[in-house]
Each structure stands twice: as structure tokens, then as C-alpha cells.
Design a protein around this motif. Structure first.
Motif, PDB file in Angstrom:
ATOM      1  N   ALA A   1      21.759  18.598  39.554  1.00  0.00           N
ATOM      2  CA  ALA A   1      20.234  17.777  39.072  1.00  0.00           C
ATOM      3  C   ALA A   1      20.558  17.046  38.396  1.00  0.00           C
ATOM      4  CB  ALA A   1      20.173  19.426  38.311  1.00  0.00           C
ATOM      5  N   GLY A   2      19.338  16.114  38.205  1.00  0.00           N
ATOM      6  CA  GLY A   2      19.671  14.442  37.173  1.00  0.00           C
ATOM      7  C   GLY A   2      18.125  13.487  38.622  1.00  0.00           C
ATOM      8  N   GLU A   3      17.758  13.238  37.510  1.00  0.00           N
ATOM      9  CA  GLU A   3      16.926  11.530  37.361  1.00  0.00           C
ATOM     10  C   GLU A   3      17.676  10.956  38.533  1.00  0.00           C
ATOM     11  OE1 GLU A   3      13.692  11.369  35.128  1.00  0.00           O
ATOM     12  OE2 GLU A   3      15.142  10.447  33.365  1.00  0.00           O
ATOM     13  N   ASN A   4      16.837  10.644  39.190  1.00  0.00           N
ATOM     14  CA  ASN A   4      17.437   9.182  39.799  1.00  0.00           C
ATOM     15  C   ASN A   4      17.996   8.649  39.315  1.00  0.00           C
ATOM     16  OD1 ASN A   4      16.352  10.062  42.562  1.00  0.00           O
ATOM     17  ND2 ASN A   4      14.464   8.528  42.096  1.00  0.00           N
ATOM     18  N   GLY A   5      19.495   8.012  39.580  1.00  0.00           N
ATOM     19  CA  GLY A   5      20.394   7.368  39.167  1.00  0.00           C
ATOM     20  C   GLY A   5      21.250   7.829  37.736  1.00  0.00           C
ATOM     21  N   SER A   6      20.701   9.164  37.433  1.00  0.00           N
ATOM     22  CA  SER A   6      22.001  10.124  36.906  1.00  0.00           C
ATOM     23  C   SER A   6      23.870  10.052  37.545  1.00  0.00           C
ATOM     24  CB  SER A   6      21.848  10.831  37.102  1.00  0.00           C
ATOM     25  OG  SER A   6      20.827  11.486  38.034  1.00  0.00           O
ATOM     26  N   GLY A   7      23.243   9.736  38.916  1.00  0.00           N
ATOM     27  CA  GLY A   7      24.820   9.350  39.415  1.00  0.00           C
ATOM     28  C   GLY A   7      24.990  10.612  40.249  1.00  0.00           C
ATOM     29  N   LYS A   8      24.238  10.749  40.652  1.00  0.00           N
ATOM     30  CA  LYS A   8      23.845  12.187  41.776  1.00  0.00           C
ATOM     31  C   LYS A   8      25.068  11.791  42.753  1.00  0.00           C
ATOM     32  CE  LYS A   8      19.977  13.954  42.625  1.00  0.00           C
ATOM     33  NZ  LYS A   8      19.641  12.276  41.342  1.00  0.00           N
ATOM     34  N   SER A   9      24.335  10.567  43.744  1.00  0.00           N
ATOM     35  CA  SER A   9      24.446  10.178  44.604  1.00  0.00           C
ATOM     36  C   SER A   9      25.830   9.821  44.590  1.00  0.00           C
ATOM     37  CB  SER A   9      23.222   9.454  45.103  1.00  0.00           C
ATOM     38  OG  SER A   9      22.524   9.496  45.344  1.00  0.00           O
ATOM     39  N   THR A  10      26.162   8.428  44.347  1.00  0.00           N
ATOM     40  CA  THR A  10      27.754   8.572  43.717  1.00  0.00           C
ATOM     41  C   THR A  10      28.844   9.431  43.637  1.00  0.00           C
ATOM     42  OG1 THR A  10      26.933   6.574  42.526  1.00  0.00           O
ATOM     43  CG2 THR A  10      29.082   6.893  42.449  1.00  0.00           C
ATOM     44  N   LEU A  11      28.194  11.198  43.018  1.00  0.00           N
ATOM     45  CA  LEU A  11      29.131  11.851  43.100  1.00  0.00           C
ATOM     46  C   LEU A  11      29.420  12.640  44.544  1.00  0.00           C
ATOM     47  CD1 LEU A  11      31.542  13.864  41.387  1.00  0.00           C
ATOM     48  CD2 LEU A  11      29.327  15.038  40.771  1.00  0.00           C
ATOM     49  N   ILE A  12      28.365  12.516  45.545  1.00  0.00           N
ATOM     50  CA  ILE A  12      28.430  12.933  46.504  1.00  0.00           C
ATOM     51  C   ILE A  12      29.418  11.937  47.656  1.00  0.00           C
ATOM     52  CG2 ILE A  12      26.854  13.256  48.304  1.00  0.00           C
ATOM     53  CD1 ILE A  12      24.820  14.817  46.605  1.00  0.00           C
ATOM     54  N   LYS A  13      29.466  10.316  47.477  1.00  0.00           N
ATOM     55  CA  LYS A  13      29.897  10.080  47.931  1.00  0.00           C
ATOM     56  C   LYS A  13      31.229  10.058  47.834  1.00  0.00           C
ATOM     57  CE  LYS A  13      25.797   6.852  47.927  1.00  0.00           C
ATOM     58  NZ  LYS A  13      25.042   4.956  47.765  1.00  0.00           N
ATOM     59  N   ILE A  14      31.825   9.840  46.473  1.00  0.00           N
ATOM     60  CA  ILE A  14      33.144  10.100  45.809  1.00  0.00           C
ATOM     61  C   ILE A  14      33.608  11.329  46.313  1.00  0.00           C
ATOM     62  CG2 ILE A  14      35.075  10.874  44.723  1.00  0.00           C
ATOM     63  CD1 ILE A  14      33.345   8.716  43.100  1.00  0.00           C
ATOM     64  N   ILE A  15      32.682  12.383  46.729  1.00  0.00           N
ATOM     65  CA  ILE A  15      33.195  13.736  47.304  1.00  0.00           C
ATOM     66  C   ILE A  15      33.321  13.669  48.804  1.00  0.00           C
ATOM     67  CG2 ILE A  15      32.941  16.294  47.841  1.00  0.00           C
ATOM     68  CD1 ILE A  15      31.341  16.458  45.021  1.00  0.00           C
ATOM     69  N   SER A  16      32.691  12.958  49.213  1.00  0.00           N
ATOM     70  CA  SER A  16      32.854  12.775  50.905  1.00  0.00           C
ATOM     71  C   SER A  16      33.784  11.859  51.385  1.00  0.00           C
ATOM     72  CB  SER A  16      31.083  12.799  51.641  1.00  0.00           C
ATOM     73  OG  SER A  16      30.754  11.381  50.891  1.00  0.00           O
ATOM     74  N   GLY A  17      34.007  11.296  50.403  1.00  0.00           N
ATOM     75  CA  GLY A  17      35.123  10.106  50.755  1.00  0.00           C
ATOM     76  C   GLY A  17      34.512   8.455  50.863  1.00  0.00           C
ATOM     77  N   VAL A  18      33.204   8.807  51.068  1.00  0.00           N
ATOM     78  CA  VAL A  18      32.413   7.689  51.526  1.00  0.00           C
ATOM     79  C   VAL A  18      32.808   6.119  50.018  1.00  0.00           C
ATOM     80  CG1 VAL A  18      29.919   6.161  51.633  1.00  0.00           C
ATOM     81  CG2 VAL A  18      30.596   8.267  52.279  1.00  0.00           C
ATOM     82  N   GLU A  19      32.472   6.924  49.036  1.00  0.00           N
ATOM     83  CA  GLU A  19      32.930   5.787  47.833  1.00  0.00           C
ATOM     84  C   GLU A  19      34.249   6.369  47.207  1.00  0.00           C
ATOM     85  OE1 GLU A  19      31.686   2.934  46.816  1.00  0.00           O
ATOM     86  OE2 GLU A  19      29.978   3.742  47.697  1.00  0.00           O
ATOM     87  N   ARG A  20      35.061   5.510  46.561  1.00  0.00           N
ATOM     88  CA  ARG A  20      36.371   5.799  45.827  1.00  0.00           C
ATOM     89  C   ARG A  20      36.893   5.527  44.197  1.00  0.00           C
ATOM     90  NH1 ARG A  20      42.337   3.057  47.619  1.00  0.00           N
ATOM     91  NH2 ARG A  20      43.678   4.147  46.728  1.00  0.00           N
ATOM     92  N   PRO A  21      37.096   6.672  43.778  1.00  0.00           N
ATOM     93  CA  PRO A  21      36.360   6.195  41.625  1.00  0.00           C
ATOM     94  C   PRO A  21      37.544   5.189  41.747  1.00  0.00           C
ATOM     95  CG  PRO A  21      37.910   8.257  42.299  1.00  0.00           C
ATOM     96  CD  PRO A  21      37.168   7.705  43.866  1.00  0.00           C
ATOM     97  N   ASP A  22      36.603   5.086  40.299  1.00  0.00           N
ATOM     98  CA  ASP A  22      37.869   3.713  39.383  1.00  0.00           C
ATOM     99  C   ASP A  22      38.739   4.284  39.130  1.00  0.00           C
ATOM    100  OD1 ASP A  22      36.251   2.074  40.114  1.00  0.00           O
ATOM    101  OD2 ASP A  22      34.739   2.158  38.303  1.00  0.00           O
ATOM    102  N   SER A  23      38.749   6.022  38.303  1.00  0.00           N
ATOM    103  CA  SER A  23      39.498   6.559  38.436  1.00  0.00           C
ATOM    104  C   SER A  23      39.259   7.984  38.051  1.00  0.00           C
ATOM    105  CB  SER A  23      40.678   5.800  36.610  1.00  0.00           C
ATOM    106  OG  SER A  23      39.249   6.391  35.443  1.00  0.00           O
TER     107      SER A  23
END
Length: 499
Positions: free
Chosen positions: A40-62
């Protein structure tokens, strides 16, 4: 002794920045087999970014990700899928011109690198998973002909054909009715029995608490709380998401009993959609209209605004009868409309906030010589930007860069700039986070208090309870119930809708 299952997936201290802005700040989360874990979290809280990292769409900085017994710095999309991670996005990412069976079997066909497809094999594979989940889907139907609820089931089946161990569902109930949500939750519980870890991402807090065993809350890219869902209430989740108390009470001031009639709809009928609709709207009133999907609620709104004109009946605005055969007729009569699908129907996505705000009202800024008064335009845009509390760097920002809540405020701004007598809103807070939702509803109350008449079409019952003076229930194209004032009650509305 209780044995705690090993997580099927863990992320450790994930950091992700975009242009120096932290989208995620050292976020860690674990998913257990057979568990529904709500994010849970508001828009802009980081939910979508976390999903993208778990699914391999984005690469984390660390940070790192542990899955399938191994720990690595990041995943590629193929690695995530091979490890059993599947994501069902809001649009389901299906092929509309292919059948349900072909969509379900698509990933397994690609994964096995088959050069030729066998219709018999595809349908057998699709039928196997559908039967296993106890579903009823017309496998031979093209996906574009299916209901939203059935498309979602097709997406779930497609994920499970690939032996999903982690299923991420992004806003899965946005377009579903109350009954369809219950059916989806039944499917989710069957997935739990199969040992699938489900990450459920939703803005609807009552649903989050109904289905989740654990809850993780993000705010501004940081993990602020995580724990058993049983430890939370809707109010405590909202406070953790926003950092402030969010009211769940009725917040509408009474309408003056002598208030003038703004809208009088008489015997409005459109064959196949709705019949003999009578409704009234007074100055300063917020009228809610609800009903199950397909009840005719949206069609009534579209007829009032001339999108799909009624075949018979009368629409009287401020005492004057109007023939509403087109959108132009409705606008001339002083009616505005915020559509359900704001992204394709309500906004120019590649244009700026400023251009969208004045797109439909430029003629009102012309001087007697036909020239545009640029100063008045700039002043109006600045006023709307401030008054609607739009979160963006400036009015030159492109609309497609905005969150759902801010995009919705731009649509509102566009219509408020025209100063309509009546504003009809279809699903005004669909896909909007709790903080933005509260602020949008506050804006509507302010407009009503200033004398505007507002109609809200919604299946978000708590939203109607908190904001409406009256609520009408539509069933099979007819108004079957009316709730007024303090009699507007969520339980009673749900009961009447299900009757």
C-alpha cells in the motif's frame, strides 16, 4: 513448534533513484508461499518502482533480490519469469484479437520455443488451468469481447500456466463491481492453496484488509510500516500512507431546502440501456448514482452529456428545456463531464498541464477584436494550478508524467475553467490514492458549496457516503432506490445493489 515457511522471494535494501530523486530508499520486503501480502502507498510512494525491480523491468542502484535459492543484484524480465514471477498489470496486457485460450497459452508456447502452434494443444493447456481453478471462461471467445472481470481471469490463468510462484496483482479491482471483487477474492484464496505468494497492490483499503495476511506500507520511497493485516484498520493504514489523519465521516453540509432546481430529468429513455429515468439536482447538491456494472449508471451520465443521446425524455437545466443530441448541446446548456477513462477521453497526454486546462475554454478569453488575452489565460491557469493543489514542477509539465490523482485534477481544472452549472463525474477517484482521493472530494464539496450542482457516478460506496446529499441506485436501467442524508449507509446500499 510452528514452522515458518521460507520466503519465495526477498528484496534487500533496494535503492533506486531517477535524476537524483529517490524513488526507493533502502526498501526490504519478503513474500511467503501461500500468503497474500498487500503493498500500500499513495501514488509516488514507490510501489510501481518496486514492482518493476522485482519483475526485472528496472535495475536497482543498490541492494539485492533473493529468489529460487540464489541472491543476485538484479533480475532481467526473462530471469524473473523463469523464476516464477508474474505480474498482472491494470491493463492486463492481453492480445484483444486472440481468443482467451490463445492468450492463456501464449507464454508457455513462447517459453518452450515452439516453432508451430497446435490449436488442440493450446486449448487443452488453457482448459487444464481453467478447470484446475474452477472457472468458467469461454475459451473460444476473442478477448476484446469479454467483460473486464473475465479478461482479468484470463490474465491470471496465463500467469499460472507458467507455474507462477509469485503473482503480483496491480490494482486488480479498479474496474470490478462488488460481486466481481468477491469472485476475484475466491480465486486468490485458491491460489493461496496452491502455495502461490500473491502481492496485492490496491488503493482500496477495505479490500486490502479483507484479503491480506500481511501489509507493507510505503511513503515517499521509504518503508514506513510492515506487519500482520489484522493489526490495522482502514484509518490506521490511511494515516501511515499519508502521514496524517484521514476522515471517514460524512462531510457534506446540508443543502438549503429552498435551493433552486438546477437539473430536472424527466422520463429519459434509451432503448437497451435505461428506461423512464426521473432525477433532480439542486443548487449546491451532490447527487450520487451507483449500481452494478452494466446497470445503466454510466449510460445515464453519457446521455445527459450527449455522448450517447437518449431516444426520448426531457432535460431541463435552470428552468430551460434543452434537446441534448450532442456534447456540444450539453456544453451549451452548462453541463460538464469528467469521463471514467480520463487518459483516453479526458486529456491530451502529450500536451502540458496549462494547455489541457484551457483547451475547451479558449473562446472565453478572446477580446472584442477576437484576440486571446494572454494575461487572463496565465492568471486563470495559475489560479487553477494552486486551487486544485496539482503536484507538478510547474504548469509546463506534460500531463503523461503525472500521477493518476494529479491527472484527474487537471481534468477537473479543465471543466472548472468553463464554469459549468452542472458537473457530471464518472468514477472521479478510480485509480487514485487515498490522499488525492480525499483532496478531490474536498474540491467537489467546495464547488457544491459555491453553488454548482454535481453528479457523481461511482461504485465506491464509502466515497458516496462521505460526499453525497442523495444516492440513487440503478438496476437494469431503472432507478430502484433512493437514500437521503443520514440514511445514506454503506451496508444498506450494498444490500440493495445485491438484491
Amino acid at each position: 513448534m510452528t514452522v515458518v515457511a521460507e520466503p519465495v522471494l526477498e528484496v534487500h535494501n533496494i535503492v533506486k533513484t531517477y535524476g537524483g530523486v529517490h524513488a526507493l530508499k533502502s526498501v526490504s520486503i519478503s513474500l511467503l508461499p501461500g500468503e497474500v501480502h498487500c503493498l500500500a502507498g499513495e501514488n509516488g510512494s514507490g510501489k510501481s518502482t518496486l514492482i518493476k525491480i522485482i519483475s526485472g523491468v528496472e535495475r536497482p542502484d543498490s541492494g539485492s533480490i533473493s529468489i529460487g535459492g540464489s541472491r543476485r543484484s538484479h533480475l532481467t524480465p526473462n530471469e524473473a519469469i523463469r523464476s516464477g514471477v508474474q505480474v498482472i498489470y491494470q491493463d492486463f496486457s492481453l492480445f484483444p484479437n486472440l481468443t482467451a485460450a490463445e492468450n492463456i497459452a501464449m507464454l508457455s508456447e513462447l517459453a518452450e520455443r515452439r516453432r508451430f502452434s497446435s490449436r488442440k494443444r493450446i486449448y487443452a493447456e488453457a482448459d487444464r488451468i481453467v478447470r484446475e481453478l474452477g472457472l468458467k471462461i469461454d475459451l473460444g471467445a476473442e478477448v476484446e469481447s469479454l467483460s473486464v472481470a473475465d479478461r482479468q481471469l484470463v490474465a491470471i490463468c496465463r500467469a499460472l500456466v507458467g507455474d507462477a510462484k509469485v503473482l503480483i496483482m496491480d490494482e486488480p479491482t479498479t474496474a470490478l463491481t462488488h460481486t466481481e471483487v468477491d469472485r476475484l477474492f475466491t480465486i486468490v484464496r485458491r491460489l493461496q492453496e496452491r502455495g502461490v505468494a500473491v502481492m496485492f497492490v490496491s488503493h482500496k483499503l477495505d479490500e486490502v484488509l479483507q484479503i491480506a495476511q500481511r501489509l507493507t506500507i510505503l511513503r515517499n520511497g521509504e518503508l514506513v510500516e510492515t506487519g500482520p493485516a489484522s493489526d490495522y484498520t482502514g484509518r490506521s493504514v490511511a494515516k501511515a500512507m499519508t502521514g496524517r489523519e484521514v476522515s471517514e465521516d460524512r462531510l457534506v453540509a446540508p443543502v438549503d431546502k429552498d435551493a433552486a432546481l438546477l437539473l430536472d430529468v424527466k422520463n429519459l429513455t434509451r432503448s437497451g440501456d435505461f428506461h423512464h429515468i426521473d432525477l433532480q439536482l439542486r443548487v449546491g447538491e451532490i447527487l450520487g448514482i451507483t449500481g452494478l456494472l452494466g446497470s445503466g449508471r454510466s449510460e445515464i451520465a453519457e446521455a445527459i452529456f450527449g455522448i450517447r443521446p437518449a431516444h426520448s425524455g426531457e432535460v431541463i437545466v435552470a428552468g430551460q428545456s434543452h434537446k441534448i443530441d450532442s456534447i456540444r448541446d450539453a456544453v451549451r446548456a452548462g453541463i460538464g463531464y469528467v469521463p471514467e477513462d480520463r487518459l483516453t477521453q479526458g486529456l491530451f497526454l502529450d500536451a502540458s498541464i496549462a494547455d489541457n486546462m484551457v483547451a475547451s475554454s479558449l473562446d472565453s478569453y478572446r477580446t472584442k477584436f477576437g484576440l486571446l488575452n494572454r494575461k487572463r489565460i496565465r492568471d486563470s491557469i495559475a489560479d487553477l494550478f494552486k486551487r486544485l493543489r496539482i503536484q507538478a514542477p510547474n504548469v509546463a509539465a506534460v500531463v503523461h508524467s503525472l500521477s493518476g490523482g494529479n491527472a484527474q485534477r487537471v481534468v477537473l481544472a479543465k471543466w472548472l475553467d468553463r464554469k459549468p452549472t452542472i458537473l457530471v463525474l464518472n468514477g472521479p477517484t478510480v485509480g487514485v490514492d487515498i490522499g488525492s482521493k480525499e483532496e478531490i472530494l474536498t474540491i467537489l464539496r467546495e464547488q457544491a458549496a459555491a453553488g454548482m450542482g454535481i453528479i457523481v457516478i461511482s461504485d465506491d460506496i464509502p466515497e458516496l457516503v462521505s460526499s453525497c446529499h442523495r444516492v440513487l441506485i440503478v438496476h437494469e436501467g431503472r432507478i430502484v432506490s433512493e437514500f437521503v442524508g443520514e440514511d445514506i449507509n454503506a451496508n444498506e446500499i450494498h444490500k440493495r445493489m445485491a438484491a
